[in-house]
Design a protein around this motif. Sequence first.
Motif, PDB file in Angstrom:
ATOM      1  N   ILE A  55       0.850  -1.182   0.000  1.00  0.00           N
ATOM      2  CA  ILE A  55       0.000   0.000   0.000  1.00  0.00           C
ATOM      3  C   ILE A  55       0.893   1.241   0.000  1.00  0.00           C
ATOM      4  O   ILE A  55       1.811   1.352   0.816  1.00  0.00           O
ATOM      5  N   HIS A  56       0.600   2.146  -0.923  1.00  0.00           N
ATOM      6  CA  HIS A  56       1.349   3.396  -1.083  1.00  0.00           C
ATOM      7  C   HIS A  56       0.389   4.569  -0.929  1.00  0.00           C
ATOM      8  O   HIS A  56      -0.818   4.389  -0.853  1.00  0.00           O
ATOM      9  N   ALA A  85       5.121  -8.577  -5.982  1.00  0.00           N
ATOM     10  CA  ALA A  85       4.134  -7.757  -5.275  1.00  0.00           C
ATOM     11  C   ALA A  85       3.126  -7.110  -6.218  1.00  0.00           C
ATOM     12  O   ALA A  85       3.407  -6.861  -7.391  1.00  0.00           O
ATOM     13  N   ILE A  86       1.969  -6.819  -5.658  1.00  0.00           N
ATOM     14  CA  ILE A  86       0.963  -5.956  -6.272  1.00  0.00           C
ATOM     15  C   ILE A  86       1.025  -4.641  -5.515  1.00  0.00           C
ATOM     16  O   ILE A  86       1.097  -4.634  -4.277  1.00  0.00           O
ATOM     17  N   GLY A  87       1.006  -3.529  -6.246  1.00  0.00           N
ATOM     18  CA  GLY A  87       1.065  -2.211  -5.623  1.00  0.00           C
ATOM     19  C   GLY A  87      -0.233  -1.449  -5.801  1.00  0.00           C
ATOM     20  O   GLY A  87      -0.734  -1.335  -6.921  1.00  0.00           O
ATOM     21  N   ILE A  88      -0.782  -0.957  -4.695  1.00  0.00           N
ATOM     22  CA  ILE A  88      -1.982  -0.131  -4.718  1.00  0.00           C
ATOM     23  C   ILE A  88      -1.627   1.242  -4.165  1.00  0.00           C
ATOM     24  O   ILE A  88      -1.112   1.346  -3.050  1.00  0.00           O
ATOM     25  N   GLU A  89      -1.914   2.268  -4.939  1.00  0.00           N
ATOM     26  CA  GLU A  89      -1.709   3.656  -4.507  1.00  0.00           C
ATOM     27  C   GLU A  89      -3.019   4.210  -3.978  1.00  0.00           C
ATOM     28  O   GLU A  89      -4.066   4.068  -4.609  1.00  0.00           O
ATOM     29  N   MET A  90      -2.947   4.854  -2.841  1.00  0.00           N
ATOM     30  CA  MET A  90      -4.072   5.603  -2.292  1.00  0.00           C
ATOM     31  C   MET A  90      -3.803   7.070  -2.601  1.00  0.00           C
ATOM     32  O   MET A  90      -2.714   7.573  -2.290  1.00  0.00           O
ATOM     33  N   GLU A  91      -4.769   7.752  -3.231  1.00  0.00           N
ATOM     34  CA  GLU A  91      -4.569   9.174  -3.478  1.00  0.00           C
ATOM     35  C   GLU A  91      -4.609   9.877  -2.119  1.00  0.00           C
ATOM     36  O   GLU A  91      -5.620   9.864  -1.426  1.00  0.00           O
ATOM     37  N   GLY A  92      -3.492  10.427  -1.745  1.00  0.00           N
ATOM     38  CA  GLY A  92      -3.379  11.064  -0.446  1.00  0.00           C
ATOM     39  C   GLY A  92      -1.939  11.370  -0.118  1.00  0.00           C
ATOM     40  O   GLY A  92      -1.063  11.310  -0.982  1.00  0.00           O
ATOM     41  N   CYS A  93      -1.716  11.702   1.141  1.00  0.00           N
ATOM     42  CA  CYS A  93      -0.368  12.010   1.604  1.00  0.00           C
ATOM     43  C   CYS A  93      -0.213  11.518   3.041  1.00  0.00           C
ATOM     44  O   CYS A  93      -1.175  11.076   3.659  1.00  0.00           O
ATOM     45  N   GLY A 141       2.943  -1.694   4.067  1.00  0.00           N
ATOM     46  CA  GLY A 141       3.118  -0.365   3.497  1.00  0.00           C
ATOM     47  C   GLY A 141       4.449  -0.246   2.773  1.00  0.00           C
ATOM     48  O   GLY A 141       5.379  -1.016   3.036  1.00  0.00           O
ATOM     49  N   HIS A 142       4.524   0.732   1.886  1.00  0.00           N
ATOM     50  CA  HIS A 142       5.776   0.991   1.170  1.00  0.00           C
ATOM     51  C   HIS A 142       6.910   1.233   2.160  1.00  0.00           C
ATOM     52  O   HIS A 142       8.046   0.810   1.944  1.00  0.00           O
ATOM     53  N   SER A 143       6.598   1.905   3.266  1.00  0.00           N
ATOM     54  CA  SER A 143       7.615   2.195   4.278  1.00  0.00           C
ATOM     55  C   SER A 143       8.208   0.919   4.878  1.00  0.00           C
ATOM     56  O   SER A 143       9.347   0.928   5.348  1.00  0.00           O
ATOM     57  N   THR A 148       7.936   6.711   3.377  1.00  0.00           N
ATOM     58  CA  THR A 148       7.124   6.820   4.597  1.00  0.00           C
ATOM     59  C   THR A 148       5.666   6.451   4.365  1.00  0.00           C
ATOM     60  O   THR A 148       4.880   6.431   5.309  1.00  0.00           O
ATOM     61  N   ASP A 149       5.290   6.186   3.132  1.00  0.00           N
ATOM     62  CA  ASP A 149       3.882   5.923   2.833  1.00  0.00           C
ATOM     63  C   ASP A 149       3.494   4.479   3.156  1.00  0.00           C
ATOM     64  O   ASP A 149       4.354   3.608   3.155  1.00  0.00           O
ATOM     65  N   PRO A 150       2.221   4.294   3.481  1.00  0.00           N
ATOM     66  CA  PRO A 150       1.090   5.186   3.312  1.00  0.00           C
ATOM     67  C   PRO A 150       0.936   6.247   4.398  1.00  0.00           C
ATOM     68  O   PRO A 150       0.023   7.052   4.344  1.00  0.00           O
ATOM     69  N   GLY A 151       1.797   6.269   5.394  1.00  0.00           N
ATOM     70  CA  GLY A 151       1.801   7.333   6.385  1.00  0.00           C
ATOM     71  C   GLY A 151       1.048   6.994   7.656  1.00  0.00           C
ATOM     72  O   GLY A 151       0.301   6.021   7.724  1.00  0.00           O
ATOM     73  N   GLU A 152       1.244   7.830   8.653  1.00  0.00           N
ATOM     74  CA  GLU A 152       0.684   7.579   9.984  1.00  0.00           C
ATOM     75  C   GLU A 152      -0.833   7.694  10.040  1.00  0.00           C
ATOM     76  O   GLU A 152      -1.461   7.213  10.968  1.00  0.00           O
TER      77      GLU A 152
END
Length: 181
Positions: free
Chosen positions: A29-30, A108-116, A150-152, A160-164
């Motif tokens: 998850i990114h 791996a499969i990568g999923i991006e979440m639009e966000g920060c 997570g990517h982190s 650091t993504d997907p972040g805290e």
Amino acid sequence: MDLIADCQFTPSPFYDERPDNEQVSLLVIHNISLPAGQYGTGDIKRLFTGTIDCNAHPSYHDLAGIKVSAHCVVYRTGEVEQFVPLTKRAWHAGLSVFQGRSRCNDYAIGIEMEGCDTEPFTDAQYQSLIGVTQKIIDSFPLITAGRIIGHSDIAFGRKTDPGEFFDWCRYRKALSFGSKK
């Protein structure tokens, strides 16, 4: 499963074949926003399809020549757009190691979440992410609860993504493993 049902498919040129006999066994998850912290610009799609205008924003100059993709993006609205077939190797993890094994893109499969990293994700995003993830784990049985990260976790100190603000508890609680449908 190559394509996720009920998702828009926009092919990215930035993928290739997985190594021979490689099985999908990891979900990463990114998060991404372009420009950083701005949503709905269409620039994620342009980045993943190689059509981004690197002069459109000062922060984009570093993107010139970048070839990157994810299997899919979950936008703030909950819409899911797929860019790479799940059985192919998307270019999302970069330099990465999971449990001593490098080259996570291979398996791996990568999923991006639009966000920060500094803002919560939307309810619509969690609903869509949970639905997509359930379809993925039902199709790729080597992806277990401990292999959704997570990517982190695979690029420690570099990403650091997907972040805290990503709610891992909410996400994981909603998933069902071993429920072949």
